[in-house]
Design an enzyme around this catalytic site. Structure first.
Site, PDB file in Angstrom:
ATOM      1  N   ALA A  44       0.820  -1.214   0.000  1.00  0.00           N
ATOM      2  CA  ALA A  44       0.000   0.000   0.000  1.00  0.00           C
ATOM      3  C   ALA A  44       0.853   1.262   0.000  1.00  0.00           C
ATOM      4  O   ALA A  44       1.783   1.394   0.793  1.00  0.00           O
ATOM      5  CB  ALA A  44      -0.917   0.012   1.221  1.00  0.00           C
ATOM      6  N   GLY A  49       6.471   1.171   5.707  1.00  0.00           N
ATOM      7  CA  GLY A  49       7.390   0.251   5.033  1.00  0.00           C
ATOM      8  C   GLY A  49       7.466   0.507   3.539  1.00  0.00           C
ATOM      9  O   GLY A  49       8.545   0.528   2.946  1.00  0.00           O
ATOM     10  N   CYS A  50       6.322   0.723   2.924  1.00  0.00           N
ATOM     11  CA  CYS A  50       6.275   0.936   1.473  1.00  0.00           C
ATOM     12  C   CYS A  50       6.924   2.269   1.100  1.00  0.00           C
ATOM     13  O   CYS A  50       7.555   2.392   0.055  1.00  0.00           O
ATOM     14  CB  CYS A  50       4.844   0.865   0.967  1.00  0.00           C
ATOM     15  SG  CYS A  50       4.106  -0.774   1.225  1.00  0.00           S
ATOM     16  N   THR A  51       6.774   3.264   1.985  1.00  0.00           N
ATOM     17  CA  THR A  51       7.408   4.560   1.743  1.00  0.00           C
ATOM     18  C   THR A  51       8.922   4.412   1.816  1.00  0.00           C
ATOM     19  O   THR A  51       9.650   4.908   0.944  1.00  0.00           O
ATOM     20  CB  THR A  51       6.904   5.605   2.760  1.00  0.00           C
ATOM     21  OG1 THR A  51       5.493   5.754   2.587  1.00  0.00           O
ATOM     22  CG2 THR A  51       7.591   6.949   2.566  1.00  0.00           C
ATOM     23  N   ALA A  54      10.097   2.566  -1.339  1.00  0.00           N
ATOM     24  CA  ALA A  54      10.005   3.418  -2.529  1.00  0.00           C
ATOM     25  C   ALA A  54      11.100   4.488  -2.514  1.00  0.00           C
ATOM     26  O   ALA A  54      11.718   4.769  -3.548  1.00  0.00           O
ATOM     27  CB  ALA A  54       8.623   4.066  -2.603  1.00  0.00           C
TER      28      ALA A  54
END
Length: 158
Positions: A44, A49-51, A54
């Protein structure tokens, strides 16, 4: 019984996809034919974590591009959420939207996973390197958000 998509392995043909990016433009895997591309799947946009993941790709992009590698991120998020994420984090590579999770499933990046000791169905954080001919060169499932890009760079000698 839940459907677990089959996992890809080095040498497999990468499943083709055409998905909208953050601006609604269609991006296909075949657009990258003739060069290597890192395709990564994340649960998401705008989550911690995804930030981190990325931003690690963003910060490594010049080196990866210099080594002939493009980067594409794919999640179930809608394009509008991806645009907000891209703009907030100044991401400079395509983020693609797969709301029906068909591409995630085709790549083995959707299915049962363990989260906080429970078995849940969701996006399996996964990273692939696809070669110039559209074949899987590297297939990594259940990768960690933090430190993953550095490890990938070491593995690829970038």
């Amino acid at each position: 019984m839940t459907e677990n998509s089959s996992r890809l392995a080095p040498g497999d043909t990468a499943p083709e996809f055409t998905l909208p990016d953050a601006d609604g433009n269609e991006v296909s895997l075949s657009d990258y034919r003739g060069r290597k591309v890192i395709v990564y799947f994340y649960p998401a946009a705008s989550t911690p974590g995804c930030t981190k993941q990325a931003c690690d790709f963003r910060d490594s992009l010049a080196d990866l591009n210099g080594a002939g590698l493009a980067v594409v991120g794919i999640s179930p998020d809608k394009p509008a959420k991806l645009a907000k994420f891209r703009d907030a984090e100044q991401l400079t590579f395509p983020l693609l939207s797969d709301p029906d999770r068909a591409t995630l499933a085709a790549w083995g990046a959707f299915g049962e996973k363990k989260m906080y000791g429970k078995t849940v169905t969701g996006v399996i954080r996964s990273t692939f390197v696809v070669d110039e001919d559209g074949r899987i060169e590297v297939a990594q499932y259940n990768v960690r958000a933090t430190g993953h890009v550095a490890k990938l760079r070491r593995d690829l000698s970038v």
